[in-house]
Every structure is written in C-alpha cells, then in structure tokens.
Write a protein that holds these residues in place. Structure first.
Motif, PDB file in Angstrom:
ATOM      1  N   ALA A   1      47.541  30.514 -46.745  1.00  0.00           N
ATOM      2  CA  ALA A   1      46.283  31.262 -46.741  1.00  0.00           C
ATOM      3  C   ALA A   1      46.341  32.527 -47.593  1.00  0.00           C
ATOM      4  CB  ALA A   1      45.902  31.628 -45.308  1.00  0.00           C
ATOM      5  N   LEU A   2      47.490  33.173 -47.642  1.00  0.00           N
ATOM      6  CA  LEU A   2      47.580  34.462 -48.345  1.00  0.00           C
ATOM      7  C   LEU A   2      47.598  34.312 -49.864  1.00  0.00           C
ATOM      8  CD1 LEU A   2      50.083  36.514 -46.136  1.00  0.00           C
ATOM      9  CD2 LEU A   2      47.591  36.727 -46.268  1.00  0.00           C
ATOM     10  N   VAL A   3      48.246  33.267 -50.378  1.00  0.00           N
ATOM     11  CA  VAL A   3      48.337  33.106 -51.835  1.00  0.00           C
ATOM     12  C   VAL A   3      46.951  32.959 -52.474  1.00  0.00           C
ATOM     13  CG1 VAL A   3      49.181  31.632 -53.689  1.00  0.00           C
ATOM     14  CG2 VAL A   3      50.700  32.232 -51.794  1.00  0.00           C
ATOM     15  N   PRO A   4      46.084  32.055 -51.989  1.00  0.00           N
ATOM     16  CA  PRO A   4      44.752  31.981 -52.609  1.00  0.00           C
ATOM     17  C   PRO A   4      43.910  33.234 -52.402  1.00  0.00           C
ATOM     18  CG  PRO A   4      44.893  30.521 -50.703  1.00  0.00           C
ATOM     19  CD  PRO A   4      46.280  30.981 -50.997  1.00  0.00           C
ATOM     20  N   LEU A   5      44.176  33.997 -51.332  1.00  0.00           N
ATOM     21  CA  LEU A   5      43.469  35.266 -51.155  1.00  0.00           C
ATOM     22  C   LEU A   5      43.770  36.194 -52.335  1.00  0.00           C
ATOM     23  CD1 LEU A   5      41.738  37.172 -49.412  1.00  0.00           C
ATOM     24  CD2 LEU A   5      43.858  37.899 -48.270  1.00  0.00           C
ATOM     25  N   GLY A   6      45.022  36.233 -52.762  1.00  0.00           N
ATOM     26  CA  GLY A   6      45.371  37.033 -53.930  1.00  0.00           C
ATOM     27  C   GLY A   6      44.642  36.562 -55.177  1.00  0.00           C
TER      28      GLY A   6
ATOM     29  N   GLY B   1      40.969  23.395 -42.740  1.00  0.00           N
ATOM     30  CA  GLY B   1      41.520  22.083 -43.062  1.00  0.00           C
ATOM     31  C   GLY B   1      42.518  22.133 -44.199  1.00  0.00           C
ATOM     32  N   LEU B   2      42.212  22.928 -45.219  1.00  0.00           N
ATOM     33  CA  LEU B   2      43.130  23.047 -46.344  1.00  0.00           C
ATOM     34  C   LEU B   2      44.434  23.721 -45.930  1.00  0.00           C
ATOM     35  CD1 LEU B   2      40.466  24.078 -48.965  1.00  0.00           C
ATOM     36  CD2 LEU B   2      41.934  22.069 -49.167  1.00  0.00           C
ATOM     37  N   VAL B   3      44.331  24.765 -45.123  1.00  0.00           N
ATOM     38  CA  VAL B   3      45.540  25.464 -44.694  1.00  0.00           C
ATOM     39  C   VAL B   3      46.406  24.554 -43.828  1.00  0.00           C
ATOM     40  CG1 VAL B   3      46.390  27.349 -43.233  1.00  0.00           C
ATOM     41  CG2 VAL B   3      44.601  27.790 -44.916  1.00  0.00           C
ATOM     42  N   VAL B   4      45.797  23.764 -42.949  1.00  0.00           N
ATOM     43  CA  VAL B   4      46.574  22.823 -42.130  1.00  0.00           C
ATOM     44  C   VAL B   4      47.301  21.819 -43.008  1.00  0.00           C
ATOM     45  CG1 VAL B   4      46.391  20.912 -40.494  1.00  0.00           C
ATOM     46  CG2 VAL B   4      45.247  23.054 -40.009  1.00  0.00           C
ATOM     47  N   SER B   5      46.592  21.235 -43.982  1.00  0.00           N
ATOM     48  CA  SER B   5      47.234  20.223 -44.837  1.00  0.00           C
ATOM     49  C   SER B   5      48.336  20.841 -45.682  1.00  0.00           C
ATOM     50  CB  SER B   5      46.186  19.545 -45.723  1.00  0.00           C
ATOM     51  OG  SER B   5      45.587  20.463 -46.614  1.00  0.00           O
ATOM     52  N   LEU B   6      48.114  22.037 -46.219  1.00  0.00           N
ATOM     53  CA  LEU B   6      49.144  22.689 -47.024  1.00  0.00           C
ATOM     54  C   LEU B   6      50.323  23.127 -46.170  1.00  0.00           C
ATOM     55  CD1 LEU B   6      47.042  24.897 -49.475  1.00  0.00           C
ATOM     56  CD2 LEU B   6      47.941  22.602 -49.815  1.00  0.00           C
ATOM     57  N   ALA B   7      50.044  23.613 -44.960  1.00  0.00           N
ATOM     58  CA  ALA B   7      51.137  24.014 -44.075  1.00  0.00           C
ATOM     59  C   ALA B   7      52.026  22.836 -43.738  1.00  0.00           C
ATOM     60  CB  ALA B   7      50.572  24.634 -42.794  1.00  0.00           C
ATOM     61  N   GLY B   8      51.422  21.661 -43.556  1.00  0.00           N
ATOM     62  CA  GLY B   8      52.224  20.471 -43.296  1.00  0.00           C
ATOM     63  C   GLY B   8      53.157  20.151 -44.443  1.00  0.00           C
ATOM     64  N   VAL B   9      52.645  20.249 -45.677  1.00  0.00           N
ATOM     65  CA  VAL B   9      53.469  19.956 -46.857  1.00  0.00           C
ATOM     66  C   VAL B   9      54.562  21.001 -47.039  1.00  0.00           C
ATOM     67  CG1 VAL B   9      53.436  19.766 -49.369  1.00  0.00           C
ATOM     68  CG2 VAL B   9      51.627  18.692 -48.015  1.00  0.00           C
ATOM     69  N   ILE B  10      54.179  22.274 -46.992  1.00  0.00           N
ATOM     70  CA  ILE B  10      55.156  23.348 -47.233  1.00  0.00           C
ATOM     71  C   ILE B  10      56.238  23.357 -46.163  1.00  0.00           C
ATOM     72  CG2 ILE B  10      55.451  25.851 -47.387  1.00  0.00           C
ATOM     73  CD1 ILE B  10      52.591  25.959 -48.559  1.00  0.00           C
TER      74      ILE B  10
ATOM     75  N   TRP C   1      45.206  25.202 -53.051  1.00  0.00           N
ATOM     76  CA  TRP C   1      44.936  26.600 -53.406  1.00  0.00           C
ATOM     77  C   TRP C   1      43.706  26.719 -54.312  1.00  0.00           C
ATOM     78  CZ3 TRP C   1      50.722  28.211 -54.408  1.00  0.00           C
ATOM     79  CH2 TRP C   1      51.336  28.483 -53.172  1.00  0.00           C
ATOM     80  N   LEU C   2      43.559  25.797 -55.263  1.00  0.00           N
ATOM     81  CA  LEU C   2      42.374  25.818 -56.118  1.00  0.00           C
ATOM     82  C   LEU C   2      41.100  25.644 -55.304  1.00  0.00           C
ATOM     83  CD1 LEU C   2      43.520  23.656 -59.185  1.00  0.00           C
ATOM     84  CD2 LEU C   2      43.104  26.119 -59.158  1.00  0.00           C
ATOM     85  N   TYR C   3      41.183  24.859 -54.235  1.00  0.00           N
ATOM     86  CA  TYR C   3      40.003  24.581 -53.409  1.00  0.00           C
ATOM     87  C   TYR C   3      39.695  25.745 -52.465  1.00  0.00           C
ATOM     88  CZ  TYR C   3      36.694  21.064 -51.629  1.00  0.00           C
ATOM     89  OH  TYR C   3      35.572  20.355 -51.316  1.00  0.00           O
ATOM     90  N   ILE C   4      40.716  26.452 -52.017  1.00  0.00           N
ATOM     91  CA  ILE C   4      40.478  27.564 -51.091  1.00  0.00           C
ATOM     92  C   ILE C   4      39.789  28.731 -51.788  1.00  0.00           C
ATOM     93  CG2 ILE C   4      41.622  29.349 -49.717  1.00  0.00           C
ATOM     94  CD1 ILE C   4      43.691  27.273 -48.904  1.00  0.00           C
ATOM     95  N   VAL C   5      40.131  28.979 -53.036  1.00  0.00           N
ATOM     96  CA  VAL C   5      39.585  30.143 -53.740  1.00  0.00           C
ATOM     97  C   VAL C   5      38.054  30.154 -53.746  1.00  0.00           C
ATOM     98  CG1 VAL C   5      39.422  31.306 -55.979  1.00  0.00           C
ATOM     99  CG2 VAL C   5      41.649  30.550 -55.119  1.00  0.00           C
ATOM    100  N   PRO C   6      37.346  29.038 -54.072  1.00  0.00           N
ATOM    101  CA  PRO C   6      35.871  29.085 -53.998  1.00  0.00           C
ATOM    102  C   PRO C   6      35.344  29.359 -52.601  1.00  0.00           C
ATOM    103  CG  PRO C   6      36.600  27.186 -55.280  1.00  0.00           C
ATOM    104  CD  PRO C   6      37.814  27.761 -54.639  1.00  0.00           C
ATOM    105  N   GLN C   7      36.070  28.927 -51.556  1.00  0.00           N
ATOM    106  CA  GLN C   7      35.617  29.227 -50.189  1.00  0.00           C
ATOM    107  C   GLN C   7      35.630  30.741 -49.959  1.00  0.00           C
ATOM    108  OE1 GLN C   7      34.585  26.337 -49.117  1.00  0.00           O
ATOM    109  NE2 GLN C   7      35.738  25.457 -50.819  1.00  0.00           N
TER     110      GLN C   7
ATOM    111  N   VAL D   1      35.620  42.027 -47.811  1.00  0.00           N
ATOM    112  CA  VAL D   1      35.694  41.880 -46.354  1.00  0.00           C
ATOM    113  C   VAL D   1      35.509  40.424 -45.949  1.00  0.00           C
ATOM    114  CG1 VAL D   1      34.600  42.521 -44.159  1.00  0.00           C
ATOM    115  CG2 VAL D   1      34.919  44.243 -45.952  1.00  0.00           C
ATOM    116  N   GLY D   2      34.614  39.712 -46.630  1.00  0.00           N
ATOM    117  CA  GLY D   2      34.389  38.305 -46.297  1.00  0.00           C
ATOM    118  C   GLY D   2      35.618  37.459 -46.519  1.00  0.00           C
ATOM    119  N   SER D   3      36.274  37.638 -47.663  1.00  0.00           N
ATOM    120  CA  SER D   3      37.476  36.856 -47.965  1.00  0.00           C
ATOM    121  C   SER D   3      38.582  37.138 -46.958  1.00  0.00           C
ATOM    122  CB  SER D   3      37.966  37.184 -49.381  1.00  0.00           C
ATOM    123  OG  SER D   3      36.974  36.908 -50.339  1.00  0.00           O
ATOM    124  N   VAL D   4      38.787  38.410 -46.654  1.00  0.00           N
ATOM    125  CA  VAL D   4      39.850  38.773 -45.715  1.00  0.00           C
ATOM    126  C   VAL D   4      39.540  38.257 -44.320  1.00  0.00           C
ATOM    127  CG1 VAL D   4      40.992  40.722 -44.584  1.00  0.00           C
ATOM    128  CG2 VAL D   4      40.563  40.792 -47.044  1.00  0.00           C
TER     129      VAL D   4
END
Length: 488
Positions: free
Chosen positions: A362-367, A333-342, A130-136, A154-157
């Motif tokens: 994906a939604l939590v880091p968007l917030g 890539g981050l969402v795939v790896s996190l989805a596997g763990v969760i 999640w920390l890594y997704i936020v800068p993206q 709009v870009g983030s969404v």
C-alpha cells in the motif's frame, strides 16, 4: 455541496468499512483464511465481492467522465469491462480454481515447474498491482478535494490507512465481507441520485439541452484502430488482473467459480447503466464540466448542480460515499493480492509476513501517487489493462490451454509484452496527450499479439523444456470436479 456533509459521508464509509473488516478478524485464524478465505466463499458473496473490487475509480467516476468528453466512443469501456468477464468464464475461471494455487505465481510455477517463471510472474504482478492502485489514490484525492475542500493528499492517505487496517486485521476473509458490502453501496450511490436527476429534469422542463452537447470539447472521434486496441486491452486485460483472479481461489470448486462469474456478469451489466446515464446527462445539460477540466467529477457534481437544498446535499453525500467505497474496495483487493505474492516469495508466507507485505504493497503506490498527476481515470486504468493483457494474460491462457508452453517461452513473452507496452506508456508520458501517436497511446493492438507470438515461437524452439509434470497438471486443470456442497 456542503463540505460538512461530504466529510460526514466519508467518515461513515470509513467507519463501516473498519467495523466490517474487524468483524472478519474474529473468524480469520489460519493462513488459508488470510490468503484465500479457506476456499469457502459462496458464489453470491464472491460475486458481490468481485463487483466491489473490480468497479474502481475508473468505473465509478472515469466512465461517466469519458462519455461526457467522447460520447459514444467511450461506451467501449463499460462494454469491454463487462465482456472481459465473459472471457474469464469461458477460458480461465474453473481451470484456475482447480489448480489449487494461492497466487498467480503459484500457478505459473506449478504449471511450468520453474522458479524462474515464478520470479518473473511475481515481478509483473506487483508492477500491475501498483500501476492499478495509483489511479485509485488519484480518484480519492479528487473526491476529497471536491467534496470537503481538504487538501487532495488527505484522500490518498485516508484510503491507504483504512485499507492497511482492514487487510492487516483479517486478510482475504475480512476483505470479502467489506467488498461485498461496498458493491451494493456503490450501486445504490449511483442509482438513487441519477434516478432523482432524471425525474427532476424530465418533470420540471426547466433545463434545456446545451448547444455544445453534441461535442462539448471539439475532440475528433476515435478511429477504428483506437477502438479495436482499447477493446483488446479490456478483454484480455481482465484475464490477468491479480486482484480479480485471486478471488477465484476462494471458491469451493470449479463449478462455484463458473457460477460466480455468471453472477458477476449480471452485476456489472446493471452497474454500468448508471455511469453511462451520468455521462449522457452531463453531456446534455452540463458540458461546461468537460471544458473546465472537471469531466472525472461529473458524477460528484451533477446532483448538487440540478437538485438544490438539503435533498441535493444528501444525494451528493451518497455519491461521495459510493466513490470512496470504490477506492477502498479496489485498493483492498489489490493490496490483498500483492501481499499474497510478496509474502510468499519474500517473507516466508506466514500470517506475519502477509501483514508486513500488505503495508509495503500500500505504501509504495502512495509514494507514486504523490509524485504523479492524475490523468483521466478510465484512460489511465485502460493502459494498466493493456499492460496486463501484454504480460499476465498470455502466460495464463497458454498455460491453461496449450501443452507446448515452456518456461523459457513464458519468460520471453512476458518480458517482450512488458517492454513493448511499458515503453509505449513511458513514451506517452513524456510526449504528452497531444504529441503521442495514436499507436503509442493505445498499444494493446500490437503489444498483445507480439507477446503471444514470442511466447509461442520461443516455446516451440525450446520444446525439450516442456516440464515432465505437464500432463498431470493439465489433467487437474481440465477434469471437472463435483461441487463440494450441493447448491440450491
């Protein structure tokens, strides 16, 4: 640049990503397809996909921005990002693939025979992701605002929606195709415009080097501590990035994992030549971007500033397309790896659970992206590397190479590293850039050794908790296997 041209570039990348992702749906049928692409990805494909997901907003935009701001001090970022893969090649790639695990928590549970270690590792991996997704998402917001004039959100969404569609559609197999395509798009999107810039500036002689090129911001150069701490964060942080490590599970065997890493080193070395060139060109010919707070946008703005007309718009559109691909591929890539763990730890590990976990991931880091302001992209990602180096990296390295590691030691080390580095990050956010001491701004130099030391000390104090399965697991990690397919 013309907003319409920028918008078309973004739409083309989004459509191409969706089409390739849905193609992966046709051949994604099993749980193994969704989690690790059934462990059948060949080295060149996998290396391109790793390059696609690893080269994030920090690499595409942030490195050039930091070179514009800091000059040669910022060269530690591309050096560290690339050299981290040499560490992966030497210490992690093949043993991790031989472990047979789906995720990092799978590995730590198997190595230490402990559900408690698995739960702590899962929590740390999710936080890192999640920390890594936020800068993206911040980078996508910046790109949308500059290239199209649309609101930044709009870009983030858009990134979150496209990533959710592609990941939910085909999981790891689908994302492999997408990320491989996006690496080559990103490389082209940087290389072609910068070559045009170099030839234009060299051929016309109409642009003089700006007087402020030596130090456009007046910032003092970084000291030895900052450089050493940054290098520690980047070298060791690469070893613990969940979206990078999960890709090694997709190789057929350990031999393929090592070959993949060698190819990645070559791909990264070529790529980082171009952000460096953008930063140097910006420092020489457009230092006003540094003073106006637009350093992270130097890659987006230079082609239009020095190459006018239709050619400038087209080159700017190509850069925008590459930037958007960077945000999409890393976030995927981050969402795939996190989805596997969760999904493994919370939702039962089914394909349906994977898809639901991908949406959550994906939604939590968007917030969080909506609630925070963008920092310098490469700098903020550097702190994520420091956190990873202080938590996931020690348990991986010691788990692979030290027989004396215990579950209690692993938990104590991860908690210590996470609290020290996380505390430094939180303190820095409250104090601000100007008020943060240098040792808090770059904590890896002391938080990483502390995590390793605590892990070793507590493991020695609890040596009776070394699992009975240790010898069998270590033998599996370090016994080379024959390649499943003879490669030419």
């Amino acid at each position: 640049m013309n907003p319409a041209v920028g918008l078309v570039a973004l739409v083309v990348v989004a459509v191409a990503t969706a089409v390739i992702g849905f193609y992966g749906l046709r051949i994604s049928r099993t749980t193994g397809d969704f989690y690790v692409a059934s462990r059948t990805v060949k080295p060149w494909w996998n290396a391109s996909a790793i390059g696609g997901e690893y080269l994030s907003a920090a690499s595409f935009l942030g490195v050039a921005g930091l070179i514009l701001l800091s000059g040669t001090d910022a060269l530690w970022f591309p050096v560290g990002y690339t050299a981290g893969y040499l560490m992966l090649l030497l210490f992690v790639a093949a043993p991790l693939r031989r472990s047979g695990a789906y995720t990092i928590p799978d590995f730590t549970e198997a190595r230490l025979d402990s559900r408690a270690v698995r739960r702590v590792t899962s929590l740390v991996v999710v936080v890192v992701g999640w920390l890594y997704i936020v800068p993206q998402l911040h980078g996508a917001a910046l790109t949308i605002r500059i290239s199209t004039g649309l609101p930044a959100w709009v870009g983030s969404v858009a990134v979150v929606v496209i990533v959710c569609l592609t990941v939910v559609a085909g999981g790891m197999r689908s994302i492999t195709f997408v990320q491989a395509f996006q690496y080559w798009l990103k490389l082209t999107a940087l290389a072609v415009p910068v070559l045009f810039l170099i030839f234009t500036l060299a051929g016309t002689g109409g642009h003089e080097v700006a007087p402020a090129a030596v130090n456009p911001t007046g910032l003092a150069p970084a000291g030895p501590y900052q450089n050493i701490s940054l290098l520690v964060a980047l070298l060791f942080g690469t070893l613990g990035l969940p979206h990078v490590l999960v890709r090694f599970y997709t190789n057929p065997d350990g031999h393929s994992a090592r070959r993949t890493t060698l190819i990645v080193l070559g791909l990264l070395s070529v790529f980082y030549l171009f952000p460096t060139a953008y930063g140097l060109l910006g420092r020489m010919f457009a230092p006003e971007l540094a003073r106006s707070g637009q350093a992270d946008a130097v890659v987006l703005l230079l082609p239009g500033q020095f190459i006018g007309g239709t050619a400038g718009d087209l080159l700017s559109a190509l850069v925008v397309a590459g930037a958007f691909a960077a945000f999409l591929s890393t976030t995927s890539g981050l969402v795939v790896s996190l989805a596997g763990v969760i999904s493994q730890d919370v939702l039962g590990g089914s394909v349906r659970g994977f898809r639901l976990a991908a949406v959550i991931a994906a939604l939590v880091p968007l917030g969080f992206a909506f609630m925070t302001d963008s920092l310098a992209l490469a700098g903020s990602v550097g702190l994520v590397f420091a956190f990873t180096a202080s938590t996931v990296c020690p348990v991986l390295l010691l788990g692979i190479w030290w027989r004396g590691l215990t579950d209690t030691g692993a938990i104590a080390g991860m908690v210590t590293g996470g609290m020290l580095c996380g505390g430094a990050m939180v303190s820095g956010s409250f104090l601000g850039a100007a008020g943060t001491p240098f040792w808090l701004a770059q904590p890896a130099a002391w938080s990483v050794p502390a995590a390793f030391a605590v892990m070793v000390f507590v493991s020695r104090a609890t040596r009776k908790r070394v699992p009975r399965t240790m010898a069998r697991v270590m033998t599996r990690l370090h016994t080379p296997e024959r390649p499943l397919v003879t490669e030419r």
